[in-house]
Design an enzyme around this catalytic site. Structure first.
Site, PDB file in Angstrom:
ATOM      1  N   VAL A  14       0.838  -1.196   0.000  1.00  0.00           N
ATOM      2  CA  VAL A  14       0.000   0.000   0.000  1.00  0.00           C
ATOM      3  C   VAL A  14       0.878   1.253   0.000  1.00  0.00           C
ATOM      4  O   VAL A  14       0.768   2.109  -0.885  1.00  0.00           O
ATOM      5  CB  VAL A  14      -0.964   0.004   1.212  1.00  0.00           C
ATOM      6  CG1 VAL A  14      -1.697   1.332   1.311  1.00  0.00           C
ATOM      7  CG2 VAL A  14      -1.962  -1.136   1.091  1.00  0.00           C
ATOM      8  N   THR A  93      -1.663  -4.816   9.190  1.00  0.00           N
ATOM      9  CA  THR A  93      -2.605  -5.077  10.286  1.00  0.00           C
ATOM     10  C   THR A  93      -3.149  -6.492  10.108  1.00  0.00           C
ATOM     11  O   THR A  93      -4.306  -6.683   9.751  1.00  0.00           O
ATOM     12  CB  THR A  93      -3.776  -4.071  10.249  1.00  0.00           C
ATOM     13  OG1 THR A  93      -4.301  -4.025   8.911  1.00  0.00           O
ATOM     14  CG2 THR A  93      -3.339  -2.686  10.631  1.00  0.00           C
ATOM     15  N   SER A 132      -3.688   2.182   6.625  1.00  0.00           N
ATOM     16  CA  SER A 132      -3.892   0.737   6.775  1.00  0.00           C
ATOM     17  C   SER A 132      -5.377   0.482   7.023  1.00  0.00           C
ATOM     18  O   SER A 132      -6.066   1.333   7.581  1.00  0.00           O
ATOM     19  CB  SER A 132      -3.120   0.208   7.987  1.00  0.00           C
ATOM     20  OG  SER A 132      -1.851   0.785   8.071  1.00  0.00           O
ATOM     21  N   LEU A 164      -6.994   0.658  -3.651  1.00  0.00           N
ATOM     22  CA  LEU A 164      -6.298   0.068  -4.805  1.00  0.00           C
ATOM     23  C   LEU A 164      -6.336  -1.458  -4.715  1.00  0.00           C
ATOM     24  O   LEU A 164      -6.353  -2.027  -3.628  1.00  0.00           O
ATOM     25  CB  LEU A 164      -4.847   0.557  -4.876  1.00  0.00           C
ATOM     26  CG  LEU A 164      -3.851   0.147  -3.790  1.00  0.00           C
ATOM     27  CD1 LEU A 164      -3.284  -1.236  -4.000  1.00  0.00           C
ATOM     28  CD2 LEU A 164      -2.735   1.153  -3.730  1.00  0.00           C
ATOM     29  N   CYS A 273      -6.421  -8.714   2.037  1.00  0.00           N
ATOM     30  CA  CYS A 273      -7.516  -7.879   2.555  1.00  0.00           C
ATOM     31  C   CYS A 273      -8.820  -8.604   2.833  1.00  0.00           C
ATOM     32  O   CYS A 273      -9.381  -8.466   3.918  1.00  0.00           O
ATOM     33  CB  CYS A 273      -7.791  -6.746   1.579  1.00  0.00           C
ATOM     34  SG  CYS A 273      -6.547  -5.473   1.666  1.00  0.00           S
TER      35      CYS A 273
HETATM   36  C1  UDX Z   1      -8.979  -5.865  -2.770  1.00  0.00           C
HETATM   37  C2  UDX Z   1      -9.970  -4.772  -3.216  1.00  0.00           C
HETATM   38  O1  UDX Z   1     -10.377  -5.015  -4.574  1.00  0.00           O
HETATM   39  C3  UDX Z   1      -9.335  -3.403  -3.074  1.00  0.00           C
HETATM   40  O2  UDX Z   1     -10.284  -2.393  -3.378  1.00  0.00           O
HETATM   41  C4  UDX Z   1      -8.836  -3.232  -1.650  1.00  0.00           C
HETATM   42  O3  UDX Z   1      -8.177  -1.991  -1.499  1.00  0.00           O
HETATM   43  C5  UDX Z   1      -7.892  -4.358  -1.261  1.00  0.00           C
HETATM   44  O4  UDX Z   1      -8.524  -5.613  -1.460  1.00  0.00           O
HETATM   45  P1  UDX Z   1      -6.882  -7.061  -3.898  1.00  0.00           P
HETATM   46  O5  UDX Z   1      -7.036  -8.055  -2.792  1.00  0.00           O
HETATM   47  O6  UDX Z   1      -5.544  -6.456  -4.140  1.00  0.00           O
HETATM   48  O7  UDX Z   1      -7.894  -5.835  -3.694  1.00  0.00           O
HETATM   49  O8  UDX Z   1      -7.325  -7.760  -5.286  1.00  0.00           O
HETATM   50  P2  UDX Z   1      -8.744  -8.110  -5.944  1.00  0.00           P
HETATM   51  O9  UDX Z   1      -8.661  -7.783  -7.372  1.00  0.00           O
HETATM   52  O10 UDX Z   1      -9.872  -7.536  -5.195  1.00  0.00           O
HETATM   53  O11 UDX Z   1      -8.785  -9.708  -5.848  1.00  0.00           O
HETATM   54  C6  UDX Z   1      -8.922 -10.386  -4.621  1.00  0.00           C
HETATM   55  C7  UDX Z   1      -9.078 -11.878  -4.844  1.00  0.00           C
HETATM   56  O12 UDX Z   1     -10.332 -12.168  -5.442  1.00  0.00           O
HETATM   57  C8  UDX Z   1      -8.025 -12.478  -5.789  1.00  0.00           C
HETATM   58  O13 UDX Z   1      -7.601 -13.718  -5.288  1.00  0.00           O
HETATM   59  C9  UDX Z   1      -8.781 -12.634  -7.090  1.00  0.00           C
HETATM   60  O14 UDX Z   1      -8.245 -13.631  -7.905  1.00  0.00           O
HETATM   61  C10 UDX Z   1     -10.156 -12.996  -6.578  1.00  0.00           C
HETATM   62  N1  UDX Z   1     -11.230 -12.707  -7.547  1.00  0.00           N
HETATM   63  C11 UDX Z   1     -11.464 -11.436  -7.955  1.00  0.00           C
HETATM   64  C12 UDX Z   1     -12.035 -13.748  -8.015  1.00  0.00           C
HETATM   65  O15 UDX Z   1     -11.856 -14.909  -7.644  1.00  0.00           O
HETATM   66  N2  UDX Z   1     -13.041 -13.459  -8.889  1.00  0.00           N
HETATM   67  C13 UDX Z   1     -13.310 -12.186  -9.318  1.00  0.00           C
HETATM   68  O16 UDX Z   1     -14.256 -12.007 -10.109  1.00  0.00           O
HETATM   69  C14 UDX Z   1     -12.484 -11.146  -8.831  1.00  0.00           C
HETATM   70  P1  ADP Z   2       0.432  -3.620   3.142  1.00  0.00           P
HETATM   71  O1  ADP Z   2      -0.072  -4.605   2.128  1.00  0.00           O
HETATM   72  O2  ADP Z   2      -0.632  -3.170   4.099  1.00  0.00           O
HETATM   73  O3  ADP Z   2       1.178  -2.472   2.535  1.00  0.00           O
HETATM   74  P2  ADP Z   2       2.970  -4.844   3.895  1.00  0.00           P
HETATM   75  O4  ADP Z   2       3.199  -5.973   4.848  1.00  0.00           O
HETATM   76  O5  ADP Z   2       3.285  -5.024   2.464  1.00  0.00           O
HETATM   77  O6  ADP Z   2       1.423  -4.426   4.101  1.00  0.00           O
HETATM   78  O7  ADP Z   2       3.760  -3.552   4.399  1.00  0.00           O
HETATM   79  C1  ADP Z   2       3.772  -3.067   5.701  1.00  0.00           C
HETATM   80  C2  ADP Z   2       5.190  -2.575   6.018  1.00  0.00           C
HETATM   81  O8  ADP Z   2       5.142  -1.879   7.277  1.00  0.00           O
HETATM   82  C3  ADP Z   2       6.241  -3.677   6.174  1.00  0.00           C
HETATM   83  O9  ADP Z   2       7.301  -3.439   5.256  1.00  0.00           O
HETATM   84  C4  ADP Z   2       6.722  -3.536   7.643  1.00  0.00           C
HETATM   85  O10 ADP Z   2       8.113  -3.763   7.801  1.00  0.00           O
HETATM   86  C5  ADP Z   2       6.388  -2.085   7.940  1.00  0.00           C
HETATM   87  N1  ADP Z   2       6.234  -1.786   9.379  1.00  0.00           N
HETATM   88  C6  ADP Z   2       5.502  -2.463  10.303  1.00  0.00           C
HETATM   89  N2  ADP Z   2       5.593  -1.865  11.511  1.00  0.00           N
HETATM   90  C7  ADP Z   2       6.390  -0.789  11.376  1.00  0.00           C
HETATM   91  C8  ADP Z   2       6.861   0.250  12.268  1.00  0.00           C
HETATM   92  N3  ADP Z   2       6.486   0.279  13.554  1.00  0.00           N
HETATM   93  N4  ADP Z   2       7.684   1.191  11.763  1.00  0.00           N
HETATM   94  C9  ADP Z   2       8.034   1.161  10.454  1.00  0.00           C
HETATM   95  N5  ADP Z   2       7.626   0.237   9.559  1.00  0.00           N
HETATM   96  C10 ADP Z   2       6.815  -0.736  10.009  1.00  0.00           C
END
Ligand code: UDX
Ligand code: ADP
Length: 459
Positions: A14, A93, A132, A164, A273
């Site tokens: 993110v 988280t 987050s 996103l 998510c």
């Molecule tokens: C999701 C939300 O779409 C996004 O808005 C939020 O910010 C984060 O969570 P993400 O998890 O990155 O995004 O991908 P997404 O495209 O939503 O797909 C999630 C899962 O659902 C994937 O495993 C995908 O393959 C599956 N999926 C999606 C299906 O099985 N069928 C579909 O029609 C769409």
């Molecule tokens: P997301 O998909 O929500 O972006 P990620 O696990 O990819 O989650 O990224 C979260 C990032 O936050 C990791 O790279 C982790 O090292 C960092 N992080 C967690 N706790 C702290 C903290 N207290 N200070 C700085 N960075 C942190």
């Protein structure tokens, strides 16, 4: 308040893309992304942008354009906090793995640590933005920590959930359906709205109260996941009848009230998510005594787990009720195409089940490393690391992965899978050569003509 310097805590899926786009669209604002993980920061700073820790189409180009200009990656967290007027909290988280709410509630320890860190080092007023995904009323907790432990400076807390989707993150950020900002202080809200305003039309920037903003994020993900569980439930019914889930999805999707997106039946949703946010929603509902609400949303997860299990059960029964000692090639390990993220990927659970039935697994994914695959399986603690390493091998070349395989399981909808020389693949597999298309991406007639025993979802 005009913002000149932004700090983002958390250089993940993110924080990284979001800040890269903010930096691109606001060349006058200095954006510093900090993380406690030095290895990750080093990867973000790698001269070779193909080595960035996150794969997202279009991301490397933006990092190349902005890095060193107004986008910086650093481990100096305190310094970045101090210098910035606005701080985004973008740390992970995950679902709690211990104590109260284990397996359900979001673990807020990383968010709390960030809040404490900010409170400790801030010497000037700050706007703190929670990015987050968090349970409702987390902003309140952050506020309480900041106000009670701070050095007497003023903090405004905003909720600005990110919508996103991975794999399309850059497009989603550049053309968002909406930007949501929840907060109390109008000045703080407008400071953030101005940053987005450099590329997002103001009418698409929604201002709400903090709790509506927090709950909207959980609700959006719950609705999206619910659509997938709904179509997946119908896919099982289709398999028992003469219906085809693709045709059903098209027919219902043309109803403008339903809409055509997000109706692809699959092996089940993955990603960091959906499951986490629904579990969180269920936990919150239960904690308010709302049993009917909690049970309703929990069913989305139950169905998703059922779909993953159904896929591996079907594979095993089709392979004459045993996969013991058989090579099963898994094409795709990421939870969806165009990302190297594997969190909660259905592939992990399908592989784990097949391994418990003593299969040998060969994995090919264009963007996921062997180290990641092994780590994902080891995390489940179903068997020893040595056993996983022995039973699971990863390949750089898909044609090697499928050699002598009894079956291919398509786990991710990578576009390249559609372009493979399937005749060549058929020739090197054990016969009968089975394909279990968990993403419905291949053409059944073509595959059957080549000689495959082809099965897909919902047909
Ligand atoms: C999701 C939300 O779409 C996004 O808005 C939020 O910010 C984060 O969570 P993400 O998890 O990155 O995004 O991908 P997404 O495209 O939503 O797909 C999630 C899962 O659902 C994937 O495993 C995908 O393959 C599956 N999926 C999606 C299906 O099985 N069928 C579909 O029609 C769409
Ligand atoms: P997301 O998909 O929500 O972006 P990620 O696990 O990819 O989650 O990224 C979260 C990032 O936050 C990791 O790279 C982790 O090292 C960092 N992080 C967690 N706790 C702290 C903290 N207290 N200070 C700085 N960075 C942190």
């Amino acid at each position: 308040m005009k913002i000149n310097k932004i700090c983002c805590i958390g250089a993940g899926y993110v924080g990284g893309p979001t800040m890269a786009v903010i930096a691109k669209m606001n060349p006058d604002i200095q954006v510093t992304i900090v993380d406690i993980n030095a290895e990750r920061i080093a990867a973000w700073n790698d001269k070779d942008v193909s080595k960035l820790p996150i794969y997202e189409p279009g991301l490397a180009e933006i990092v190349e354009e902005t890095r060193g200009r107004n986008l910086f990656f650093s481990t100096e967290i305190d310094k970045a906090i101090n210098e910035s007027e606005m701080i985004f909290i973008s740390v992970n988280t995950p679902t709690k793995t211990y104590g109260k709410g284990k397996g359900m509630a979001a673990d807020l320890k990383y968010v709390e640590l960030c809040a404490r860190n900010i409170a400790e080092v801030a010497k000037t007023d700050k706007i703190v933005v929670e990015k987050s995904t968090l349970p409702v009323r987390t902003a309140q907790a952050i506020k309480s920590i900041l106000h009670n432990t701070g050095n007497g400076v003023n903090f405004s807390i905003l909720s600005n959930p990110e919508f996103l989707a991975e794999g399309t993150a850059i497009q989603d950020l550049l053309n968002p359906d909406r930007v949501l900002i929840g907060g109390e202080s109008e000045d703080a809200i407008e400071s953030l709205a101005n940053i987005y305003g450099s590329w997002v039309p103001q009418e698409q920037i929604l201002r709400t109260n903090v709790w509506s903003s927090e709950l909207s994020k959980l609700t959006a993900n719950a609705f999206l996941a619910q659509r997938i569980s709904s179509i997946n439930a119908i896919s099982e019914l289709c398999e028992k009848t003469e219906a085809n889930v693709g045709e059903v999805a098209r027919a219902i999707g043309m109803d403008s009230r339903i809409g055509s997106k997000f109706l692809n039946a699959s092996i089940g949703f993955g990603g960091s998510c959906f499951q986490k946010d629904i579990l969180n929603l269920v936990y919150i509902a239960r904690s308010y005594g709302l049993t009917a609400v909690a049970d309703y949303w929990e069913q989305v997860i139950i169905l998703n787990d059922h779909q993953k299990r159904r896929f591996s059960d079907n594979l095993i029964s089709t392979l004459y009720n045993t996969v013991s000692g058989k090579k099963i090639a898994m094409l795709g390990w990421a939870f969806k195409k165009d990302t190297n993220d594997t969190r909660e990927s259905a592939a992990i659970y399908v592989a784990d089940h097949l391994l418990s039935e003593q299969a040998n697994i060969a994995v090919y994914d264009p963007k996921v490393s062997e180290q990641r695959v092994q780590a994902d399986l080891n995390y489940l603690q179903t068997r020893s690391e040595e056993e996983n390493a022995k039973l699971v091998s990863c390949f750089e070349d898909p044609y090697e992965a499928v050699k002598d395989a009894h079956a291919i399981a398509i786990m991710t909808e990578w576009d390249e899978f559609k372009t493979y020389d399937w005749k060549k693949i058929h020739a090197v597999m054990k016969k009968p050569a089975f394909i279990f298309d968990g993403r419905n991406i291949l053409d059944e007639d073509t595959m059957t003509k080549i000689g495959f025993e082809y099965s897909s979802i919902g047909k």
